[in-house]
Design a protein around this motif. Sequence first.
Motif, PDB file in Angstrom:
ATOM      1  N   GLN A 138     -13.581  19.984  19.964  1.00 48.15           N
ATOM      2  CA  GLN A 138     -14.620  19.476  19.085  1.00 48.15           C
ATOM      3  C   GLN A 138     -14.022  18.551  18.028  1.00 48.15           C
ATOM      4  OE1 GLN A 138     -16.438  21.901  15.992  1.00 48.15           O
ATOM      5  NE2 GLN A 138     -18.484  21.272  16.655  1.00 48.15           N
ATOM      6  N   ILE A 139     -14.722  17.438  17.764  1.00 40.23           N
ATOM      7  CA  ILE A 139     -14.337  16.501  16.726  1.00 40.23           C
ATOM      8  C   ILE A 139     -15.521  16.331  15.774  1.00 40.23           C
ATOM      9  CG2 ILE A 139     -13.703  14.119  16.207  1.00 40.23           C
ATOM     10  CD1 ILE A 139     -12.240  13.975  18.850  1.00 40.23           C
ATOM     11  N   VAL A 140     -15.245  16.470  14.480  1.00 40.55           N
ATOM     12  CA  VAL A 140     -16.241  16.253  13.436  1.00 40.55           C
ATOM     13  C   VAL A 140     -15.750  15.051  12.634  1.00 40.55           C
ATOM     14  CG1 VAL A 140     -17.387  17.258  11.435  1.00 40.55           C
ATOM     15  CG2 VAL A 140     -16.755  18.714  13.375  1.00 40.55           C
ATOM     16  N   GLU A 141     -16.563  13.988  12.548  1.00 42.14           N
ATOM     17  CA  GLU A 141     -16.008  12.735  12.026  1.00 42.14           C
ATOM     18  C   GLU A 141     -17.074  11.847  11.418  1.00 42.14           C
ATOM     19  OE1 GLU A 141     -14.902   9.786  15.159  1.00 42.14           O
ATOM     20  OE2 GLU A 141     -15.600  11.335  16.538  1.00 42.14           O
ATOM     21  N   HIS A 142     -16.612  10.817  10.733  1.00 41.52           N
ATOM     22  CA  HIS A 142     -17.487   9.735  10.272  1.00 41.52           C
ATOM     23  C   HIS A 142     -16.629   8.519   9.971  1.00 41.52           C
ATOM     24  CE1 HIS A 142     -21.189   7.936   8.882  1.00 41.52           C
ATOM     25  NE2 HIS A 142     -21.819   9.090   9.023  1.00 41.52           N
ATOM     26  N   ASP A 143     -17.230   7.355  10.191  1.00 40.00           N
ATOM     27  CA  ASP A 143     -16.577   6.111   9.822  1.00 40.00           C
ATOM     28  C   ASP A 143     -17.279   5.524   8.616  1.00 40.00           C
ATOM     29  OD1 ASP A 143     -18.931   5.586  11.151  1.00 40.00           O
ATOM     30  OD2 ASP A 143     -18.149   3.914  12.318  1.00 40.00           O
ATOM     31  N   GLY A 144     -16.694   4.457   8.069  1.00 38.00           N
ATOM     32  CA  GLY A 144     -17.304   3.797   6.932  1.00 38.00           C
ATOM     33  C   GLY A 144     -16.875   2.349   6.876  1.00 38.00           C
ATOM     34  N   GLY A 145     -17.795   1.477   6.530  1.00 40.05           N
ATOM     35  CA  GLY A 145     -17.479   0.061   6.373  1.00 40.05           C
ATOM     36  C   GLY A 145     -18.268  -0.501   5.210  1.00 40.05           C
ATOM     37  N   ILE A 146     -17.603  -1.201   4.301  1.00 43.82           N
ATOM     38  CA  ILE A 146     -18.252  -1.810   3.150  1.00 43.82           C
ATOM     39  C   ILE A 146     -17.417  -3.026   2.784  1.00 43.82           C
ATOM     40  CG2 ILE A 146     -16.996  -0.428   1.436  1.00 43.82           C
ATOM     41  CD1 ILE A 146     -19.717  -0.179  -0.078  1.00 43.82           C
ATOM     42  N   ASP A 147     -18.011  -4.007   2.122  1.00 46.80           N
ATOM     43  CA  ASP A 147     -17.339  -5.292   1.891  1.00 46.80           C
ATOM     44  C   ASP A 147     -15.882  -5.102   1.476  1.00 46.80           C
ATOM     45  OD1 ASP A 147     -19.920  -6.101   2.314  1.00 46.80           O
ATOM     46  OD2 ASP A 147     -19.913  -7.584   0.714  1.00 46.80           O
ATOM     47  N   GLY A 148     -14.961  -5.573   2.333  1.00 40.83           N
ATOM     48  CA  GLY A 148     -13.535  -5.523   2.028  1.00 40.83           C
ATOM     49  C   GLY A 148     -12.816  -4.272   2.474  1.00 40.83           C
ATOM     50  N   PHE A 149     -13.544  -3.257   2.922  1.00 43.14           N
ATOM     51  CA  PHE A 149     -12.921  -1.970   3.238  1.00 43.14           C
ATOM     52  C   PHE A 149     -13.471  -1.387   4.540  1.00 43.14           C
ATOM     53  CE2 PHE A 149     -12.550  -2.526  -1.299  1.00 43.14           C
ATOM     54  CZ  PHE A 149     -11.280  -2.059  -1.600  1.00 43.14           C
ATOM     55  N   ALA A 150     -12.660  -0.567   5.171  1.00 45.10           N
ATOM     56  CA  ALA A 150     -13.069   0.199   6.347  1.00 45.10           C
ATOM     57  C   ALA A 150     -12.382   1.560   6.266  1.00 45.10           C
ATOM     58  CB  ALA A 150     -12.694  -0.514   7.641  1.00 45.10           C
ATOM     59  N   ALA A 151     -13.038   2.580   6.819  1.00 45.89           N
ATOM     60  CA  ALA A 151     -12.494   3.937   6.714  1.00 45.89           C
ATOM     61  C   ALA A 151     -12.948   4.760   7.902  1.00 45.89           C
ATOM     62  CB  ALA A 151     -12.977   4.587   5.410  1.00 45.89           C
ATOM     63  N   HIS A 152     -12.180   5.787   8.211  1.00 48.17           N
ATOM     64  CA  HIS A 152     -12.566   6.739   9.252  1.00 48.17           C
ATOM     65  C   HIS A 152     -11.822   8.040   8.970  1.00 48.17           C
ATOM     66  CE1 HIS A 152     -14.421   6.743  13.477  1.00 48.17           C
ATOM     67  NE2 HIS A 152     -14.125   8.008  13.204  1.00 48.17           N
ATOM     68  N   ILE A 206       0.840  -1.200   0.000  1.00 47.16           N
ATOM     69  CA  ILE A 206       0.000   0.000   0.000  1.00 47.16           C
ATOM     70  C   ILE A 206       0.872   1.247   0.000  1.00 47.16           C
ATOM     71  CG2 ILE A 206      -1.591   1.373   1.412  1.00 47.16           C
ATOM     72  CD1 ILE A 206      -2.913  -1.210   2.261  1.00 47.16           C
ATOM     73  N   GLU A 207       0.520   2.181  -0.863  1.00 49.18           N
ATOM     74  CA  GLU A 207       1.128   3.509  -0.877  1.00 49.18           C
ATOM     75  C   GLU A 207       0.023   4.532  -0.624  1.00 49.18           C
ATOM     76  OE1 GLU A 207       3.395   3.952  -4.446  1.00 49.18           O
ATOM     77  OE2 GLU A 207       4.667   2.209  -4.006  1.00 49.18           O
ATOM     78  N   PRO A 208       0.385   5.691  -0.078  1.00 46.53           N
ATOM     79  CA  PRO A 208      -0.651   6.616   0.397  1.00 46.53           C
ATOM     80  C   PRO A 208      -1.505   7.248  -0.698  1.00 46.53           C
ATOM     81  CG  PRO A 208       1.536   7.560   0.671  1.00 46.53           C
ATOM     82  CD  PRO A 208       1.733   6.136   0.298  1.00 46.53           C
ATOM     83  N   ASP A 209      -1.120   7.100  -1.976  1.00 48.03           N
ATOM     84  CA  ASP A 209      -1.944   7.680  -3.043  1.00 48.03           C
ATOM     85  C   ASP A 209      -2.924   6.663  -3.616  1.00 48.03           C
ATOM     86  OD1 ASP A 209      -0.085   6.072  -4.315  1.00 48.03           O
ATOM     87  OD2 ASP A 209       0.170   7.437  -6.022  1.00 48.03           O
ATOM     88  N   MET A 210      -3.082   5.519  -2.969  1.00 46.90           N
ATOM     89  CA  MET A 210      -3.980   4.492  -3.508  1.00 46.90           C
ATOM     90  C   MET A 210      -5.434   4.780  -3.157  1.00 46.90           C
ATOM     91  SD  MET A 210      -1.835   0.935  -3.171  1.00 46.90           S
ATOM     92  CE  MET A 210      -0.521   0.597  -4.367  1.00 46.90           C
ATOM     93  N   VAL A 211      -6.327   4.216  -3.975  1.00 49.20           N
ATOM     94  CA  VAL A 211      -7.763   4.481  -3.899  1.00 49.20           C
ATOM     95  C   VAL A 211      -8.448   3.380  -3.091  1.00 49.20           C
ATOM     96  CG1 VAL A 211      -9.888   4.748  -5.236  1.00 49.20           C
ATOM     97  CG2 VAL A 211      -7.719   5.673  -6.116  1.00 49.20           C
ATOM     98  N   PHE A 212      -9.309   3.802  -2.152  1.00 43.74           N
ATOM     99  CA  PHE A 212     -10.054   2.887  -1.294  1.00 43.74           C
ATOM    100  C   PHE A 212     -11.529   3.275  -1.324  1.00 43.74           C
ATOM    101  CE2 PHE A 212      -5.796   3.044   0.280  1.00 43.74           C
ATOM    102  CZ  PHE A 212      -5.512   1.813   0.844  1.00 43.74           C
ATOM    103  N   ARG A 213     -12.400   2.292  -1.120  1.00 42.59           N
ATOM    104  CA  ARG A 213     -13.805   2.604  -0.927  1.00 42.59           C
ATOM    105  C   ARG A 213     -14.002   3.302   0.410  1.00 42.59           C
ATOM    106  NH1 ARG A 213     -17.028  -2.782  -3.277  1.00 42.59           N
ATOM    107  NH2 ARG A 213     -16.573  -2.319  -5.475  1.00 42.59           N
ATOM    108  N   LEU A 214     -14.903   4.279   0.432  1.00 45.91           N
ATOM    109  CA  LEU A 214     -15.133   5.085   1.632  1.00 45.91           C
ATOM    110  C   LEU A 214     -16.281   4.585   2.487  1.00 45.91           C
ATOM    111  CD1 LEU A 214     -14.787   8.712   0.206  1.00 45.91           C
ATOM    112  CD2 LEU A 214     -13.022   7.293   1.272  1.00 45.91           C
TER     113      LEU A 214
END
Length: 441
Positions: A284-298, A53-61
Amino acid sequence: MLTSHNLSKAIDDLVQSAFTPNEPGVAVIVTQAGEVIHRKGYGIANLELGVTIEPDMVFRLGSISKQFTAVAVLMLMEQGKLDLDDPITKFLPNYPTHDYLITIEHLLTHTNGIQNYTAMPQMHSLQRKDFTVEELIDFFKYQPMQFAPGKRWFYTNSGYFLLGAIIETISGLTYEQFVQQNIFDTLEMKQSCYDMPQRIIPRRACGYQKGTDGYLNAEYMSMTIPYAAGSLASTVDDLAKWDAALYTAKLVSQETLRRAFTTTRLVNCNYGYGWFITNYQGHQIVEHDGGIDGFAAHAIRMPNERIFVAVLSNNQHKERLLEPLIVKIATHTIGKPYQEPPTIQVSSELLASYEGVYRFHDGAEITVTCQNNILFSRNEGCPPLEYFPVSPTEFVFKSNSFYQYRFISNAQGMVTGVELRYRLDPPEVANKIANAVPELV
């Protein structure tokens, strides 16, 4: 406050404690006032080819997509094409509201009471099917309402799916076209898109889930299903551009964004428009997480400190680790590292009194049992999870202390229920319906 070099090293140590080099991993970015403090990839982007993995790679959100949908709605509002108090039937005249007034704001804030289509039992068997927008709305629109709109908060993807349909009705564009033209192109987010499996997307990471014998390629899902609730893909670099734009008026005014970053008026609700609004030691924290088949994000933004952190992973198995990881990174960055709550010893007799089956208001059940003086909890169809006591009645999940159980007893000392506390959601109580439970294996 740590120096930039020492802070980057501390962040690196945190990520390496959660992800090992030979498994699907994560891309991380940390910025402060636009300056990159840490940017790095960890683990494997493609197990079959051994590509790291390199930091410019594309992931599902996943559900991080919701904030883009919310801003798209706010753009239309500022153009005078809708009002947040408009009933959804103004734009979706054939939608059955069951004699309730459901507004656009109800959809934005998850206070609409509409059944969550992704939680419907039939959905899993249909996830390979390509739906039109109308077909999927038909799939859930006749389901009974969970509650009167505006009376409760309950996270539902259905509301954001309907927002996508409203965007299309007003703009004359598909949801994909609207977001691409009005947000991604405007902000030069050149690696962000509506993710489609058939499309060639340069630098896209492969998604993985865990099987009994190791990692597996993620199950196929038609991206017509998550749609405006979770269909987008991006990079940590593009998300940093998105965060920077939210301090400007490039898309919508700061006054409008303040509304998006303000929690709903309901008690115990910490959701705005497409973001959770939380607090850490007065920050204050403004945030969201995400989970979808094969991927996770925050993704987390701390607007007063101009700090942004994004973690995008192609390892669905590590989804529960992302939230504690990103919170630790963010709190390290402000010089107030998060401290795990200390655990205590609890008698085996007390642990045994918590064993049983507990049922939530929506019918979901959890089974709690004690084995070798350790408390385990299991949802139906899921492996047991290990919990540790932080008080005689409070327990935290081993891998994520933001998941907490607080057991409730009556005046006679009998355990009657358990309150599930999760950092981003309102507390929810499950009533005890049975004492005897089978062993969790």
